[in-house]
Design an enzyme around this catalytic site. Structure first.
Site, PDB file in Angstrom:
ATOM      1  CD  GLU A 154      -2.828   1.254   2.334  1.00  0.00           C
ATOM      2  OE1 GLU A 154      -3.128   0.189   2.924  1.00  0.00           O
ATOM      3  OE2 GLU A 154      -3.377   2.332   2.592  1.00  0.00           O
ATOM      4  NE  ARG A 232      -9.534  -0.697   9.730  1.00  0.00           N
ATOM      5  CZ  ARG A 232     -10.776  -0.845   9.255  1.00  0.00           C
ATOM      6  NH1 ARG A 232     -11.512  -1.881   9.632  1.00  0.00           N
ATOM      7  NH2 ARG A 232     -11.279   0.035   8.406  1.00  0.00           N
ATOM      8  CD  GLU A 620      -8.494  -5.374   5.754  1.00  0.00           C
ATOM      9  OE1 GLU A 620      -9.451  -4.666   5.373  1.00  0.00           O
ATOM     10  OE2 GLU A 620      -7.522  -4.923   6.360  1.00  0.00           O
TER      11      GLU A 620
HETATM   12  N1  LIG Z   1      -4.983 -13.658  -2.672  1.00  0.00           N
HETATM   13  C1  LIG Z   1      -4.977 -12.510  -1.949  1.00  0.00           C
HETATM   14  N2  LIG Z   1      -6.043 -12.211  -1.156  1.00  0.00           N
HETATM   15  C2  LIG Z   1      -6.041 -11.069  -0.425  1.00  0.00           C
HETATM   16  C3  LIG Z   1      -4.924 -10.171  -0.464  1.00  0.00           C
HETATM   17  C4  LIG Z   1      -3.813 -10.516  -1.317  1.00  0.00           C
HETATM   18  O1  LIG Z   1      -2.815  -9.772  -1.413  1.00  0.00           O
HETATM   19  N3  LIG Z   1      -3.885 -11.687  -2.026  1.00  0.00           N
HETATM   20  N4  LIG Z   1      -4.945  -8.986   0.307  1.00  0.00           N
HETATM   21  C5  LIG Z   1      -5.898  -8.960   1.430  1.00  0.00           C
HETATM   22  C6  LIG Z   1      -6.087  -7.580   1.935  1.00  0.00           C
HETATM   23  S1  LIG Z   1      -4.938  -6.968   3.019  1.00  0.00           S
HETATM   24  C7  LIG Z   1      -7.140  -6.827   1.538  1.00  0.00           C
HETATM   25  S2  LIG Z   1      -7.377  -5.263   2.152  1.00  0.00           S
HETATM   26  C8  LIG Z   1      -8.117  -7.300   0.519  1.00  0.00           C
HETATM   27  C9  LIG Z   1      -8.103  -6.262  -0.571  1.00  0.00           C
HETATM   28  O2  LIG Z   1      -8.970  -6.564  -1.603  1.00  0.00           O
HETATM   29  P1  LIG Z   1     -10.510  -6.174  -1.575  1.00  0.00           P
HETATM   30  O3  LIG Z   1     -10.578  -4.732  -1.169  1.00  0.00           O
HETATM   31  O4  LIG Z   1     -10.941  -6.403  -2.993  1.00  0.00           O
HETATM   32  O5  LIG Z   1     -11.136  -7.086  -0.588  1.00  0.00           O
HETATM   33  O6  LIG Z   1      -7.785  -8.571  -0.031  1.00  0.00           O
HETATM   34  C10 LIG Z   1      -7.278  -9.482   0.964  1.00  0.00           C
HETATM   35  N5  LIG Z   1      -7.120 -10.798   0.357  1.00  0.00           N
HETATM   36  C1  LIG Z   2      -5.660   3.488   4.903  1.00  0.00           C
HETATM   37  C2  LIG Z   2      -6.526   2.417   5.463  1.00  0.00           C
HETATM   38  N1  LIG Z   2      -7.579   2.722   6.247  1.00  0.00           N
HETATM   39  C3  LIG Z   2      -8.366   1.734   6.766  1.00  0.00           C
HETATM   40  O1  LIG Z   2      -9.332   2.038   7.488  1.00  0.00           O
HETATM   41  N2  LIG Z   2      -8.127   0.403   6.511  1.00  0.00           N
HETATM   42  C4  LIG Z   2      -7.075   0.089   5.741  1.00  0.00           C
HETATM   43  N3  LIG Z   2      -6.590  -1.106   5.384  1.00  0.00           N
HETATM   44  C5  LIG Z   2      -5.479  -0.845   4.648  1.00  0.00           C
HETATM   45  N4  LIG Z   2      -5.270   0.458   4.516  1.00  0.00           N
HETATM   46  C6  LIG Z   2      -6.249   1.068   5.205  1.00  0.00           C
HETATM   47  O1  MOS Z   3      -6.359  -3.371   3.944  1.00  0.00           O
HETATM   48 MO1  MOS Z   3      -5.293  -4.594   3.301  1.00  0.00          MO
HETATM   49  O2  MOS Z   3      -4.290  -3.763   2.241  1.00  0.00           O
HETATM   50  S1  MOS Z   3      -4.078  -4.336   5.011  1.00  0.00           S
END
Ligand SMILES: Nc1nc2c(c(=O)[nH]1)N[C@H]1C(S)=C(S)[C@@H](COP(=O)(O)O)O[C@H]1N2
Ligand SMILES: Cc1nc(=O)[nH]c2[nH]cnc12
Ligand code: MOS
Length: 687
Positions: A154, A232, A620
């Site tokens: 990120e 958070r 998440e």
């Molecule tokens: N295969 C896979 N799944 C994953 C991830 C990833 O990097 N690879 N990232 C996770 C994280 S930290 C987040 S925030 C969400 C982001 O995608 P979304 O906003 O479409 O759920 O996917 C989750 N699942």
């Molecule tokens: C910037 C940010 N704000 C949030 O509330 N949740 C998140 N996940 C990953 N990045 C973020």
């Molecule tokens: O919100 Mo996921 O990129 S830690």
């Protein structure tokens, strides 16, 4: 917070901080060049752990958020018991399959194209443009997909982009930079290690009357996202429990390790597990089953959280009960585990149920917006672009489904080629699990605009039997615009401190059973039953995949993955250096660690009125359910300790590695190693 430099000038504040860049025609030449650079560092005193920072009073003073509800003094006064303690949670390496990397392509004059492995194309467009002194409209950041991010890409990917952009600027030639695994692990941040000091008051029948927590995060050597992570954590430190009085205060520790950053759950897991560990201690103190102690605290419809948000569509109890039902009944499972433990001295089984609730929305209000661009071509195919990055979570698939459904064409007629800042500008980081909600609505908005214009042609198509292609062609012939930009901004979210920092919550629960080898500390996850509330799933297969992956990654954090730094506890590692820099020393879950019997169920008939197609975010939320393995392991250790004549609660910090589990069993074989060691002592990894 703009508290970092692309190339350190006079002081480096962590091992791995970038001081310059060596560029060559081939990678081996560049590596030889980098090795030829001799830097004589003057070693300065370094703070590595949270304990180091607390002892030195080293904090990011500008951060001081806290949350409070109810009357703590009255709560503690009404308590029959008051317990205090400190719990520790380790960090976690993202270990995305694809390490950080990028290509910087100078094109005409001062135009640039970045091909990036990042979750935040717009953030990279902004930072690289500012590093090179070019306006944003001349710099495009794009990617087709990235090989995993998990939050680690990120922000921390920015410095490698800037380091590659500078030589590209001077040489006017394409520059590619990709980190090796060990470099990536040393240089980029991880999940924040946390420490919580708590004071809990409760009655003799186990009702919590007051809970105070100080949460400390190891923010590393720069601010980065650490304040949002702590926010958070503060907001998730109630887990799924209604505490009549709760105060939770956040402290960001400044240390000399690489700046810690976003990682799946973003501080939520740290807050959730802190509350869960306190409830486990309360239960053990009273010698009561933790389900009976926790049950009366479970959030119900209409309850208000400690930050003032009303529980709407609360599925805590359906998930809790669903997981128990899926597991075949708690009593039945408990008796089977106890029967096994009666018959085995050096193998013990454990059982645990853990619930979760996770808030969906960026706590930074601005980020709760999403854009999309939809083109319909005269061959009846559609090209969809949205602001989100595909990192393996299945976002592009869900977006294609939404577009196909809205345009009334098969998914095969919809293509998502890439994510690019010149197609959809000003995108938020693909983070917070909110991408399907945000970009799904934006794609819908664009498709609805196109459908509005196609309405007269749909009528004709019906009567003349036109295909979608013929309809699009006819509209084109009549000079109708077949392209639209869509947009969505989540209504009613207030940000941290307001009564609705989240758009809604996602709920779940898991029951896990483990078998521990008391003599080695090694273990096997025999079975896990998960029930998750994901609203009406747009793609159940993807959601189940996310739940399985999130669960295993959460288990890895709490039970397997240990980061070892050169610090006071590990003087045999060079100070400030990371010892665990690859899969040889840093143990991520493998196929052997996945539950042998893994059952995942989605709640049905729980439409979510606040998101696209009544679905819910799934990225998440499942992560915390992996903690059911941690508490099952602790349950097994209690059985081993009972056989060794030990009773009552004991401290087990995370990660619960085999060494820690072995020593926690406290039997006559382990005792000599514990002689005279302070609480929670563990052996230095011999090396
Ligand atoms: N295969 C896979 N799944 C994953 C991830 C990833 O990097 N690879 N990232 C996770 C994280 S930290 C987040 S925030 C969400 C982001 O995608 P979304 O906003 O479409 O759920 O996917 C989750 N699942
Ligand atoms: C910037 C940010 N704000 C949030 O509330 N949740 C998140 N996940 C990953 N990045 C973020
Ligand atoms: O919100 Mo996921 O990129 S830690």
């Amino acid at each position: 917070m703009h508290d970092e430099e692309v190339f350190a000038t006079d002081t480096v504040t962590c091992v791995g901080q970038v001081i310059g860049v060596v560029v060559a025609d081939t990678e081996p030449a560049a590596r030889r060049g980098a090795k030829a650079v001799k830097v004589d560092y003057e070693d300065l005193p370094a703070l590595i752990s949270i304990d180091d920072a607390i002892a030195a009073g080293s904090f990011y003073e500008q951060y001081g958020n806290s949350l409070e509800t109810g009357n703590l003094e009255a709560g503690f006064a009404a308590a029959d018991h008051v317990l205090e303690g400190t719990l520790k949670l380790g960090g976690q390496e993202h270990f995305y399959l694809e390490p950080n990397g990028c290509i910087v392509l100078p094109t005409e004059d001062d135009e640039y194209t970045l091909i990036s492995s990042t979750q935040a194309p717009t953030k990279h467009q902004i930072y690289v443009a500012s590093t090179l002194g070019v306006p944003m409209h001349k710099l495009v950041c794009k990617m087709k997909r990235i090989g995993g991010g998990f939050g680690g890409k990120e922000t921390r990917s920015i410095f490698i982009h800037c380091a590659a952009a500078v030589p590209a600027y001077h040489l006017r030639r394409p520059v590619k930079a990709i980190l090796d695994r060990d470099e990536d692990m040393q240089m980029t941040g991880t999940r924040h290690p946390f420490q919580a000091s708590y004071k809990v008051g409760f009655t003799k029948d186990g009702r919590v009357t007051a809970l105070h927590m100080d949460l400390y995060s190891n923010a590393g050597n720069s601010w980065d996202l650490s304040s949002a992570v702590m926010d958070r954590a503060l907001m998730h430190s109630d887990c799924v429990y209604k505490f009549p009085a709760q105060r939770v205060v956040g402290h960001m520790c400044r240390t000399n390790i690489a700046s810690n950053t976003a990682f799946r759950g973003f501080g939520g897991p740290q807050g959730l597990i802190a509350a869960e560990m306190v409830m486990e201690r309360v239960s053990r103190h009273l010698g009561k089953c933790s389900l009976l102690v926790r049950q009366p605290h479970l959030y119900k419809e209409g309850d208000v959280t400690h930050f003032g948000m009303v529980m709407e569509g609360c599925q805590v109890i359906p998930c809790w009960e669903g997981a128990i039902e899926s597991a075949g009944g708690w009593q039945q499972r408990r008796e089977a585990v106890d029967a096994f433990n009666q018959k085995h001295r050096w193998r013990k089984r454990g059982l645990a149920l853990t619930p979760t609730k996770f808030g969906i929305a960026f706590t930074k209000v601005t980020y709760n917006q999403g854009g999309a661009l939809v083109h319909v071509y005269t061959d009846g195919t559609a090209l969809v672009t949205h602001g989100g990055v595909e990192m393996g979570q299945g976002l592009h698939t869900k977006m294609a489904q939404v577009a196909a459904h809205e345009l009334g064409v098969p998914v095969s007629k919809v293509f998502i080629a890439e994510t690019s800042t010149d197609k959809v500008p000003n995108s938020s980081p693909t983070a917070g699990s909110a991408s399907t909600d945000l970009y799904g609505m934006a794609v819908l908005d664009a498709c609805r605009q196109i459908n509005e214009r196609l309405k007269p042609y749909r009528a004709q198509a019906a009567e003349k039997g036109w295909s979608f292609a013929q309809m699009a062609t006819q509209a084109y012939m009549d000079r109708v615009d077949l392209s639209a930009h869509g947009f969505y901004a989540t209504p009613e979210v207030t940000g941290f401190g307001g009564p609705r920092p989240f758009n809604y919550f996602v709920f779940g629960a898991a029951v896990s059973e483990v078998e521990l080898d008391v003599l080695t500390g090694d273990w096997q996850l025999l079975r896990s039953d998960i029930v998750m509330d994901v609203g009406n799933p747009i793609n159940p297969a993807i959601d189940i995949g996310q739940i399985e992956g999130g669960f295993v990654q959460g288990m890895g954090w709490l039970c397997l993955e240990e980061m070892v730094w050169g610090d006071n506890a590990h003087p045999w590692v060079r100070p400030g250096h990371l010892f665990t820099k690859g899969p040889g020393t840093y143990k991520i879950p493998t196929a052997n660690d996945v539950p042998i019997d893994f059952r995942v169920k989605l709640l049905t008939n729980t439409p979510n009125p606040r998101a696209v197609h009544s679905s819910k975010a799934v990225g998440e939320p499942p992560f915390h359910l992996g903690s059911s393995a941690f508490f099952a392991l602790k349950d097994a250790v209690y059985a081993a300790r009972a056989a060794a004549g030990l009773s009552g609660w004991f401290q087990l910090d995370a990660p619960a590695t085999p060494e820690k589990l072995r020593l926690a069993c406290g039997d006559e074989l382990a005792a000599p190693y514990l002689e005279g060691k302070e609480e929670g002592w563990r052996p230095l990894m011999s090396c």
